[in-house]
Design a protein around this motif. Structure first.
Motif, PDB file in Angstrom:
ATOM      1  N   ILE A  77       2.993 -12.317  -7.053  1.00  0.00           N
ATOM      2  CA  ILE A  77       3.444 -11.466  -5.962  1.00  0.00           C
ATOM      3  C   ILE A  77       3.097 -10.011  -6.246  1.00  0.00           C
ATOM      4  O   ILE A  77       3.267  -9.515  -7.354  1.00  0.00           O
ATOM      5  CB  ILE A  77       4.973 -11.587  -5.764  1.00  0.00           C
ATOM      6  N   ASP A  78       2.614  -9.328  -5.220  1.00  0.00           N
ATOM      7  CA  ASP A  78       2.434  -7.880  -5.295  1.00  0.00           C
ATOM      8  C   ASP A  78       3.009  -7.284  -4.012  1.00  0.00           C
ATOM      9  O   ASP A  78       2.872  -7.863  -2.926  1.00  0.00           O
ATOM     10  CB  ASP A  78       0.951  -7.513  -5.424  1.00  0.00           C
ATOM     11  N   THR A  79       3.670  -6.155  -4.134  1.00  0.00           N
ATOM     12  CA  THR A  79       4.262  -5.488  -2.978  1.00  0.00           C
ATOM     13  C   THR A  79       3.888  -4.015  -2.996  1.00  0.00           C
ATOM     14  O   THR A  79       3.501  -3.457  -4.029  1.00  0.00           O
ATOM     15  CB  THR A  79       5.798  -5.622  -2.967  1.00  0.00           C
ATOM     16  N   GLY A  80       4.016  -3.385  -1.857  1.00  0.00           N
ATOM     17  CA  GLY A  80       3.715  -1.967  -1.748  1.00  0.00           C
ATOM     18  C   GLY A  80       3.790  -1.528  -0.304  1.00  0.00           C
ATOM     19  O   GLY A  80       4.470  -2.145   0.512  1.00  0.00           O
ATOM     20  N   MET A  81       3.081  -0.465   0.003  1.00  0.00           N
ATOM     21  CA  MET A  81       3.055   0.068   1.355  1.00  0.00           C
ATOM     22  C   MET A  81       1.648  -0.092   1.935  1.00  0.00           C
ATOM     23  O   MET A  81       0.656  -0.081   1.212  1.00  0.00           O
ATOM     24  CB  MET A  81       3.447   1.552   1.354  1.00  0.00           C
ATOM     25  N   TRP A  82       1.599  -0.247   3.267  1.00  0.00           N
ATOM     26  CA  TRP A  82       0.319  -0.354   3.933  1.00  0.00           C
ATOM     27  C   TRP A  82       0.243   0.670   5.064  1.00  0.00           C
ATOM     28  O   TRP A  82       1.264   1.151   5.560  1.00  0.00           O
ATOM     29  CB  TRP A  82       0.076  -1.762   4.474  1.00  0.00           C
ATOM     30  N   ASN A  83      -0.980   0.996   5.441  1.00  0.00           N
ATOM     31  CA  ASN A  83      -1.165   1.868   6.594  1.00  0.00           C
ATOM     32  C   ASN A  83      -2.466   1.506   7.274  1.00  0.00           C
ATOM     33  O   ASN A  83      -3.322   0.817   6.710  1.00  0.00           O
ATOM     34  CB  ASN A  83      -1.154   3.347   6.181  1.00  0.00           C
ATOM     35  N   MET A  84      -2.599   1.962   8.501  1.00  0.00           N
ATOM     36  CA  MET A  84      -3.827   1.718   9.264  1.00  0.00           C
ATOM     37  C   MET A  84      -4.509   3.054   9.547  1.00  0.00           C
ATOM     38  O   MET A  84      -3.856   4.022   9.936  1.00  0.00           O
ATOM     39  CB  MET A  84      -3.518   1.003  10.575  1.00  0.00           C
ATOM     40  N   LYS A  85      -5.811   3.097   9.333  1.00  0.00           N
ATOM     41  CA  LYS A  85      -6.572   4.291   9.669  1.00  0.00           C
ATOM     42  C   LYS A  85      -7.683   3.923  10.640  1.00  0.00           C
ATOM     43  O   LYS A  85      -8.187   2.786  10.624  1.00  0.00           O
ATOM     44  CB  LYS A  85      -7.130   4.960   8.414  1.00  0.00           C
TER      45      LYS A  85
END
Length: 259
Positions: free
Chosen positions: A94-102
């Motif tokens: 498992i890996d977690t974090g933040m995502w964003n769209m550009k």
């Protein structure tokens, strides 16, 4: 994550009919999902069109393949779940974090291993290190397609905030299990509900703990294994396989630790 197998052996006194309440709870956890093929439905954030869960089987240099699932949540968090076929006894990484769209199309993950994906036609295309589409004979293996099942994310976050440590569900019949430091709660869609105190664990081996609440008449055994599990209705994967034995009934499903 540590490998954890929990066995709760309980002798229980009362099986209470929960009526509509228990059934409603079981339904809400097992069926409130984003429809497959419609990621981001009813989410109002700027990147709403991409929010959802996606799956594929990525190429692997030293194994038959990697079962890969990426969940993009509406609060800009994400979870990567990876199962290396033929390795680690089916345990999920498992890996977690933040995502964003550009640029309205490029998904960026800011976790331990940053990745980029192109969002196009409701699918995600894994990009190479230069941010380009992967081509060649294995190009199709880098396409992630939408899958339902992550739609109860907000509800699970609320449960975690309320103190729930572990949550599991199963189908046919639908059932829900919740566990915290004080209480074990089990409900099925037939309206049966069972709530018992969580006793202190009695270590048996490095991977087994036994719980024995002081009740009578019915055997209640919960086994939680660190082995990836796929929901047999939605296809969504979770990191733990769960089995529940209650009297002469056996329930199987998938679960996860919330905190």
């Amino acid at each position: 994550m540590k490998y954890r197998t929990f066995l709760f052996a309980a002798i229980l006194g009362i099986m209470n009919a929960c009526g509509g309440g228990g059934e409603q709870s079981a339904r809400s956890d097992s069926t409130t999902v984003s429809p497959s093929g419609q990621p981001g439905k009813d989410i109002s954030s700027p990147a709403s069109k991409a929010a959802g869960a996606y799956q594929g089987t990525l190429p692997c240099a030293d194994c038959p393949g990697i079962d890969y699932q990426l969940s993009l949540y509406e609060d800009q968090r994400y979870q990567e779940l990876m199962v290396y076929r033929g390795r680690n006894d089916g345990r999920a990484v498992i890996d977690t974090g933040m995502w964003n769209m550009k640029n309205d199309s490029i998904i960026e993950l800011a976790g331990q291993q940053p990745h980029q994906f192109l969002f196009e036609d409701g699918k995600l295309y894994h990009l190479n290190r230069e941010g380009q589409r992967i081509t060649g004979a294995l190009a199709d293996n880098y396409i992630l397609r939408p899958v339902g099942g992550e739609g109860n994310y907000r509800q699970l976050r609320e449960k975690a905030a309320a103190g729930v440590d572990f949550h599991a569900t199963g189908n046919e019949p639908g059932w829900v299990l919740e566990l915290d430091r004080k209480t074990i709660l089990f409900q099925d869609m037939n309206g049966d509900s069972l709530r018992v105190p969580t006793p202190r664990p009695h270590p048996n081996t490095d991977t087994l703990r036994v719980y024995t609440p002081k009740h009578e008449k019915a055997e209640f055994i919960i086994t939680i294994r660190q082995r990836a599990c796929t929901d047999d209705m939605s296809g969504y994967m979770r990191p733990y396989t769960v089995e529940v034995q209650l009297k002469d009934k056996n329930y199987r499903g998938c679960g996860q630790y919330l905190r």
